[in-house]
Design an enzyme around this catalytic site. Sequence first.
Site, PDB file in Angstrom:
ATOM      1  N   PRO A 129       0.828  -1.211   0.000  1.00 34.59           N
ATOM      2  CA  PRO A 129       0.000   0.000   0.000  1.00 34.59           C
ATOM      3  C   PRO A 129       0.862   1.262   0.000  1.00 34.59           C
ATOM      4  O   PRO A 129       1.969   1.259   0.538  1.00 34.59           O
ATOM      5  CB  PRO A 129      -0.779  -0.098   1.322  1.00 34.59           C
ATOM      6  CG  PRO A 129      -0.577  -1.483   1.827  1.00 34.59           C
ATOM      7  CD  PRO A 129       0.653  -2.036   1.211  1.00 34.59           C
ATOM      8  N   PRO A 182      15.820  -9.790  -1.110  1.00 28.24           N
ATOM      9  CA  PRO A 182      15.529 -10.055   0.318  1.00 28.24           C
ATOM     10  C   PRO A 182      14.174 -10.733   0.541  1.00 28.24           C
ATOM     11  O   PRO A 182      13.940 -11.294   1.602  1.00 28.24           O
ATOM     12  CB  PRO A 182      15.539  -8.651   0.951  1.00 28.24           C
ATOM     13  CG  PRO A 182      16.296  -7.796  -0.004  1.00 28.24           C
ATOM     14  CD  PRO A 182      16.035  -8.367  -1.367  1.00 28.24           C
ATOM     15  N   ASP A 242      13.263 -15.701 -10.321  1.00 24.96           N
ATOM     16  CA  ASP A 242      14.618 -16.161 -10.677  1.00 24.96           C
ATOM     17  C   ASP A 242      15.314 -15.053 -11.453  1.00 24.96           C
ATOM     18  O   ASP A 242      16.076 -14.291 -10.923  1.00 24.96           O
ATOM     19  CB  ASP A 242      14.544 -17.424 -11.542  1.00 24.96           C
ATOM     20  CG  ASP A 242      14.203 -18.664 -10.745  1.00 24.96           C
ATOM     21  OD1 ASP A 242      14.529 -18.712  -9.552  1.00 24.96           O
ATOM     22  OD2 ASP A 242      13.616 -19.600 -11.315  1.00 24.96           O
ATOM     23  N   LYS A 254      16.944 -19.230  -3.755  1.00 19.02           N
ATOM     24  CA  LYS A 254      16.128 -19.345  -4.977  1.00 19.02           C
ATOM     25  C   LYS A 254      15.836 -20.818  -5.303  1.00 19.02           C
ATOM     26  O   LYS A 254      14.742 -21.162  -5.723  1.00 19.02           O
ATOM     27  CB  LYS A 254      16.832 -18.663  -6.146  1.00 19.02           C
ATOM     28  CG  LYS A 254      16.890 -17.142  -6.000  1.00 19.02           C
ATOM     29  CD  LYS A 254      17.300 -16.470  -7.301  1.00 19.02           C
ATOM     30  CE  LYS A 254      17.121 -14.960  -7.212  1.00 19.02           C
ATOM     31  NZ  LYS A 254      17.255 -14.287  -8.497  1.00 19.02           N
ATOM     32  N   CYS A 298      22.034 -11.950 -17.744  1.00 18.47           N
ATOM     33  CA  CYS A 298      22.168 -10.568 -17.228  1.00 18.47           C
ATOM     34  C   CYS A 298      21.096  -9.643 -17.781  1.00 18.47           C
ATOM     35  O   CYS A 298      20.779  -9.684 -18.967  1.00 18.47           O
ATOM     36  CB  CYS A 298      23.501  -9.964 -17.650  1.00 18.47           C
ATOM     37  SG  CYS A 298      24.919 -10.697 -16.891  1.00 18.47           S
TER      38      CYS A 298
HETATM   39  N1  LIG Z   1      19.725 -10.993 -14.189  1.00 13.65           N
HETATM   40  C1  LIG Z   1      20.090  -9.860 -13.660  1.00 13.65           C
HETATM   41  O1  LIG Z   1      20.990  -9.174 -14.173  1.00 13.65           O
HETATM   42  C2  LIG Z   1      19.402  -9.360 -12.420  1.00 13.65           C
HETATM   43  C3  LIG Z   1      19.701  -8.094 -11.909  1.00 13.65           C
HETATM   44  C4  LIG Z   1      18.991  -7.661 -10.779  1.00 13.65           C
HETATM   45  C5  LIG Z   1      18.034  -8.478 -10.187  1.00 13.65           C
HETATM   46  N2  LIG Z   1      17.790  -9.721 -10.713  1.00 13.65           N
HETATM   47  C6  LIG Z   1      16.749 -10.596 -10.120  1.00 13.65           C
HETATM   48  O2  LIG Z   1      15.468 -10.110 -10.554  1.00 13.65           O
HETATM   49  C7  LIG Z   1      14.498 -10.309  -9.523  1.00 13.65           C
HETATM   50  C8  LIG Z   1      13.833  -8.970  -9.195  1.00 13.65           C
HETATM   51  O3  LIG Z   1      14.839  -8.060  -8.805  1.00 13.65           O
HETATM   52  P1  LIG Z   1      14.664  -6.471  -8.990  1.00 13.65           P
HETATM   53  O4  LIG Z   1      16.056  -5.882  -8.936  1.00 13.65           O
HETATM   54  O5  LIG Z   1      13.800  -6.201 -10.173  1.00 13.65           O
HETATM   55  O6  LIG Z   1      13.905  -6.130  -7.649  1.00 13.65           O
HETATM   56  P2  LIG Z   1      13.615  -4.694  -6.969  1.00 13.65           P
HETATM   57  O7  LIG Z   1      13.536  -3.649  -8.008  1.00 13.65           O
HETATM   58  O8  LIG Z   1      14.598  -4.475  -5.880  1.00 13.65           O
HETATM   59  O9  LIG Z   1      12.195  -4.904  -6.248  1.00 13.65           O
HETATM   60  C9  LIG Z   1      11.249  -5.816  -6.681  1.00 13.65           C
HETATM   61  C10 LIG Z   1       9.956  -5.696  -5.935  1.00 13.65           C
HETATM   62  O10 LIG Z   1      10.067  -6.171  -4.590  1.00 13.65           O
HETATM   63  C11 LIG Z   1       9.138  -5.434  -3.829  1.00 13.65           C
HETATM   64  N3  LIG Z   1       9.440  -5.458  -2.393  1.00 13.65           N
HETATM   65  C12 LIG Z   1      10.532  -4.998  -1.775  1.00 13.65           C
HETATM   66  N4  LIG Z   1      10.410  -5.188  -0.436  1.00 13.65           N
HETATM   67  C13 LIG Z   1       9.208  -5.757  -0.225  1.00 13.65           C
HETATM   68  C14 LIG Z   1       8.503  -6.168   0.929  1.00 13.65           C
HETATM   69  N5  LIG Z   1       9.033  -6.047   2.160  1.00 13.65           N
HETATM   70  N6  LIG Z   1       7.266  -6.705   0.770  1.00 13.65           N
HETATM   71  C15 LIG Z   1       6.728  -6.828  -0.464  1.00 13.65           C
HETATM   72  N7  LIG Z   1       7.345  -6.450  -1.614  1.00 13.65           N
HETATM   73  C16 LIG Z   1       8.566  -5.917  -1.476  1.00 13.65           C
HETATM   74  C17 LIG Z   1       9.277  -4.028  -4.371  1.00 13.65           C
HETATM   75  O11 LIG Z   1       8.117  -3.303  -3.990  1.00 13.65           O
HETATM   76  P3  LIG Z   1       8.151  -1.713  -3.797  1.00 13.65           P
HETATM   77  O12 LIG Z   1       8.130  -1.173  -5.205  1.00 13.65           O
HETATM   78  O13 LIG Z   1       6.913  -1.440  -3.038  1.00 13.65           O
HETATM   79  O14 LIG Z   1       9.417  -1.388  -3.070  1.00 13.65           O
HETATM   80  C18 LIG Z   1       9.368  -4.278  -5.842  1.00 13.65           C
HETATM   81  O15 LIG Z   1       8.106  -4.307  -6.442  1.00 13.65           O
HETATM   82  C19 LIG Z   1      15.242 -10.925  -8.350  1.00 13.65           C
HETATM   83  O16 LIG Z   1      15.083 -12.322  -8.380  1.00 13.65           O
HETATM   84  C20 LIG Z   1      16.705 -10.567  -8.602  1.00 13.65           C
HETATM   85  O17 LIG Z   1      17.594 -11.496  -8.035  1.00 13.65           O
HETATM   86  C21 LIG Z   1      18.438 -10.153 -11.818  1.00 13.65           C
END
Ligand SMILES: NC(=O)c1ccc[n+]([C@@H]2O[C@H](COP(=O)([O-])OP(=O)(O)OC[C@H]3O[C@@H](n4cnc5c(N)ncnc54)[C@H](OP(=O)(O)O)[C@@H]3O)[C@@H](O)[C@H]2O)c1
Length: 318
Positions: free
Chosen positions: A38, A89, A114, A135, A156
Amino acid sequence: MENKLSKILIFGGTGYIGKFLVKASVLLGHKTYVYARPITSLTPPSKIHIHRDFQSMGVNVVHGELDEHDKIVALLGQVDVVISALAYPQVLDQLKIIDAIKVAGNIKRFFPSDFGIEEDRVTPLPPFEAVLEKKRTIRRATEAAGIPFTFVSANCFGSYFINYLLRPREQRHNVDVYGSGEAKAVLNYEEDIAIYTIKAADDPRTLNRVVIYRPEKNIISQFELISLWEKKTGQSLNKVHISEKHIVELSKTLPHPRNIPVAILHSLFVKGDLMSYELEKDDLEVSKLYPDFEYTTLDRLLDIFLVNPPEPAFAAFE
Ligand SMILES: NC(=O)c1ccc[n+]([C@@H]2O[C@H](COP(=O)([O-])OP(=O)(O)OC[C@H]3O[C@@H](n4cnc5c(N)ncnc54)[C@H](OP(=O)(O)O)[C@@H]3O)[C@@H](O)[C@H]2O)c1
């Protein structure tokens, strides 16, 4: 006419990759839902903007916390596919989503968060291994619950790592090179990762399978990436070598969670884990699954960077 496409619910839709997934889902014609925290007095304006954008795109934004089990079960009853793009996290919080999916009993496909390396085929340095272990826990829990799934190995995020490696907005003369600079990685444009994921959601071929995002023209070493960028900008960069020994040392000495990014850099760009396994005949690779989709090659992505570099989003890496 009735829309036969799956209705898609995205957890983490307001996040970095989540926003691309939401847009792709809408673009491909799916009725799209986002379960998001929210808005409160502490919500930053940029997030409020994202919520408004979603509403203007016709996305159904449902506000709630991950521990609101009954609310999630009720929402699941309205959709067919669940994609989680929750942040690192929150990886284990996905057990709550799995519990809700079990109760709802109607979900045709679950994509856990993932979106990176093929975690069942690599063993990186301990700080990154600990991330992957969580994961894997989610993958195994999904399988054990008998939930239909697709596991995405997106490799990536392209803009994310081009921004990190080349710093195009900073007009730097120096560029860091991790290890030898010759290990091959795979960098895919985020818009394509999202489109491929949404395409996979309704594809019977991807049911209960891992899908690997390894388009041929997106396989590149750091040296090749730097050299391609130098050609495009007409400017040569001074390469600052950071030895493997130093990176390994940092992964042991930096406090958690700052030890995670260095372990990731080691895996992706020093060891070359993304390309450390051959694709077998049975493996599903997205550019082969969807040959009609013209993916953004790295060459083209660098052209995008020349004109209008996408915003950096690697705060977690600093
Ligand atoms: N392949 C790659 O190069 C690469 C790079 C980065 C990440 N990843 C992976 O991609 C996936 C997503 O990562 P991301 O970097 O896109 O994530 P992110 O931007 O950090 O956040 C993703 C979501 O998590 C929500 N969130 C954070 N804290 C929360 C909580 N306490 N309760 C509920 N929701 C919460 C956030 O909501 P709010 O908007 O409300 O904060 C946001 O919608 C992960 O599995 C990560 O390991 C991959």
